[in-house]
Scaffold this active site. Structure first.
Site, PDB file in Angstrom:
ATOM      1  N   ASN A   1       2.440   9.805   0.708  1.00  0.00           N
ATOM      2  CA  ASN A   1       1.310   8.956   1.058  1.00  0.00           C
ATOM      3  C   ASN A   1       0.354   9.689   1.991  1.00  0.00           C
ATOM      4  OD1 ASN A   1       3.501   8.639   2.870  1.00  0.00           O
ATOM      5  ND2 ASN A   1       2.808   6.638   3.547  1.00  0.00           N
TER       6      ASN A   1
ATOM      7  N   GLU B   1      -3.098   8.766   4.311  1.00  0.00           N
ATOM      8  CA  GLU B   1      -3.931   7.688   4.834  1.00  0.00           C
ATOM      9  C   GLU B   1      -5.261   8.242   5.335  1.00  0.00           C
ATOM     10  OE1 GLU B   1      -1.267   6.024   7.753  1.00  0.00           O
ATOM     11  OE2 GLU B   1       0.034   5.161   6.191  1.00  0.00           O
TER      12      GLU B   1
ATOM     13  N   CYS C   1      -0.768   5.696  -1.911  1.00  0.00           N
ATOM     14  CA  CYS C   1       0.691   5.662  -1.902  1.00  0.00           C
ATOM     15  C   CYS C   1       1.296   6.932  -2.504  1.00  0.00           C
ATOM     16  CB  CYS C   1       1.197   4.456  -2.677  1.00  0.00           C
ATOM     17  SG  CYS C   1       0.919   2.890  -1.840  1.00  0.00           S
TER      18      CYS C   1
ATOM     19  N   GLU D   1       3.678   7.117  -4.681  1.00  0.00           N
ATOM     20  CA  GLU D   1       3.852   6.969  -6.138  1.00  0.00           C
ATOM     21  C   GLU D   1       2.558   7.335  -6.862  1.00  0.00           C
ATOM     22  OE1 GLU D   1       4.557   4.837  -3.739  1.00  0.00           O
ATOM     23  OE2 GLU D   1       6.155   3.458  -4.277  1.00  0.00           O
TER      24      GLU D   1
ATOM     25  N   CYS E   1       4.414  -0.993  -3.866  1.00  0.00           N
ATOM     26  CA  CYS E   1       3.411  -2.054  -3.746  1.00  0.00           C
ATOM     27  C   CYS E   1       2.964  -2.501  -5.138  1.00  0.00           C
ATOM     28  CB  CYS E   1       2.218  -1.571  -2.920  1.00  0.00           C
ATOM     29  SG  CYS E   1       1.095  -0.488  -3.826  1.00  0.00           S
TER      30      CYS E   1
ATOM     31  N   CYS F   1       0.960   0.021  -7.219  1.00  0.00           N
ATOM     32  CA  CYS F   1       1.785   1.131  -7.734  1.00  0.00           C
ATOM     33  C   CYS F   1       2.647   0.671  -8.899  1.00  0.00           C
ATOM     34  CB  CYS F   1       2.640   1.739  -6.630  1.00  0.00           C
ATOM     35  SG  CYS F   1       1.672   2.803  -5.549  1.00  0.00           S
TER      36      CYS F   1
END
Ligand code: THU
Length: 130
Positions: A39, A41, A50, A52, A83, A86
């Site tokens: 991930n 940010e 993310c 994934e 999430c 994802c």
């Protein structure tokens, strides 16, 4: 390299100044290649991208499109659930019976199929009449 090893290793590269929550993901394609993601940010969107999604982007950038298996790892009490966004991204590139292994850094594992992660997924087939 195993998916567990690959995801554990890439997790260390996560850029998480906002959540401090590192996630690693690794997938194997039908051709047998491994792609990884962590991930990342940013200040405008602190939830960032993310792990994934990163692994899926790496797979597509590598010219591949079909996930055969996937693994996600994070440091949390229970295996980290992907999430909603994802789950949709995974379902785009993996058959419903593909196994996604959710892990904790302490060794807890939960194996789920794509169909279990996203029952009733919206797919391209739903747009067939358009
Ligand atoms: N995150 C992932 O990378 N994968 C998941 O499955 C759950 C959440 C990230 C996004 C964000 O950087 C941080 O975890 C907190 O939401």
């Amino acid at each position: 390299m195993s998916l567990l090893e690959a995801a554990t290793r890439v997790r260390e590269n996560a850029y998480v100044p906002y959540s401090r929550f590192k996630v690693g993901a690794a997938l194997r394609t039908e051709a047998g290649h491994v792609h990884v993601g962590c991930n990342v940010e940013n200040a405008a969107y602190p939830e960032g991208t993310c792990a994934e999604a990163g692994a899926i982007a790496a797979m597509c950038a590598g010219g591949e499109r079909v996930i055969a298996e996937m693994l996600v790892i994070a440091d949390c009490p229970e295996p980290v659930p992907p999430c909603g966004g994802c789950r949709q991204k995974i379902a785009e590139f993996a058959a419903p019976d593909v196994v996604v292994t959710l892990c904790t850094t302490e060794g807890k594992e939960r194996r789920m199929t794509v169909a279990e992660l996203l029952p009733g997924a919206f797919t391209q087939a739903h747009m067939d009449r358009s």
